[in-house]
Every structure is written in C-alpha cells, then in structure tokens.
Design a protein around this motif. Sequence first.
Motif, short mmCIF file in Angstrom:
data_model
loop_
_atom_site.label_atom_id
_atom_site.label_comp_id
_atom_site.label_asym_id
_atom_site.label_seq_id
_atom_site.Cartn_x
_atom_site.Cartn_y
_atom_site.Cartn_z
N GLU A 1 -12.48 8.31 -5.61
CA GLU A 1 -13.08 8.34 -3.94
C GLU A 1 -14.47 7.64 -4.32
O GLU A 1 -14.86 6.89 -3.56
N LEU B 1 -14.19 3.78 -4.74
CA LEU B 1 -13.94 3.38 -3.48
C LEU B 1 -14.95 3.31 -2.43
O LEU B 1 -15.21 2.23 -1.94
N ASP B 2 -15.97 4.30 -2.63
CA ASP B 2 -17.15 4.24 -2.09
C ASP B 2 -18.04 3.09 -2.38
O ASP B 2 -18.76 2.38 -1.58
N ARG C 1 -16.56 -0.03 -0.84
CA ARG C 1 -16.84 -0.06 0.70
C ARG C 1 -18.34 -0.38 0.93
O ARG C 1 -18.85 -1.22 1.73
N TYR D 1 -19.00 -4.13 0.70
CA TYR D 1 -17.93 -4.68 1.16
C TYR D 1 -17.35 -5.81 0.21
O TYR D 1 -17.09 -6.96 0.30
N ASN E 1 -13.98 -7.51 -1.26
CA ASN E 1 -12.47 -7.88 -1.04
C ASN E 1 -11.93 -8.28 -2.16
O ASN E 1 -10.72 -7.86 -2.43
N TYR F 1 -4.63 1.19 -2.55
CA TYR F 1 -5.77 0.77 -2.17
C TYR F 1 -6.31 -0.49 -2.88
O TYR F 1 -7.18 -1.24 -2.04
N ILE G 1 -9.42 -0.60 3.99
CA ILE G 1 -10.36 0.56 3.69
C ILE G 1 -11.52 0.28 4.42
O ILE G 1 -12.61 1.18 4.27
N PHE G 2 -11.83 -0.76 4.87
CA PHE G 2 -12.96 -1.00 5.74
C PHE G 2 -12.84 -0.67 7.05
O PHE G 2 -13.84 -0.70 7.99
N GLU G 3 -11.66 -0.16 7.63
CA GLU G 3 -11.43 0.05 8.81
C GLU G 3 -11.88 1.40 9.20
O GLU G 3 -12.01 2.43 8.39
N ASP H 1 -12.35 5.28 10.43
CA ASP H 1 -11.36 6.35 10.53
C ASP H 1 -10.73 6.84 12.00
O ASP H 1 -11.65 6.83 12.78
#
Length: 103
Positions: free
Chosen positions: A28, A31-32, A35, A38, A40, A74, A99-101, A103
Amino acid sequence: IEIGEYYMKQAIFAYSTGDIDLRAVKAEKLLDKLRANYVNQIKQSELTILARGAVFRTTSDIADALNFLEERGYIRREKVPGANGNPKKSTIIFVNPRIFEAD
C-alpha cells in the motif's frame, strides 16, 4: 484534517485487533508512492530510488511489495533489452491505470 485523524484512529484500531500483514502494508505504501507521482510506467531501478526511505530500506523490501502488487493485478513487470546495446536487461513496471481512478 479531521477526516484524516478519524481514519488514522480507525487504522490503528484495525491493526491492533488482528494480525498485521506487513506485505500488504508495504504494498500500500508503494502504491501510494506510484499514485503520488502519477507513475504509469517506471524502470525497477528508478522505482528503487523513488521508494527508498523508512519503509523500504532494502531492495528485497521493494521486491516483496512488487510481488504482492503483481499478484493482485496492480502492476505488471516486463523484461526489456538494455539500451544502446547494453546486454543487461531492464525491468519495466507498468502500472494499472485504474489505481488513479477515484474510489
């Protein structure tokens, strides 16, 4: 700030009531980082530099988090030939755009 404090207290409570899956926590955090920047796609060596810190002290910490994220869809890793005739292959990490959408 109040919402953040509320969720922080909830997270502390949740982690204190059961076993903590450190792989999930590290994944996590990674992943943060992806994000927040940004990302890709990124070379694994560049991600190692980006993620270094208190949570990811060694490359094996990052590798564990990457394995966890890849198992769950992911990210996807791909070996590519080295640039400019370099015989050493690089690993490119492709990040799932979902992952950029929000929640």
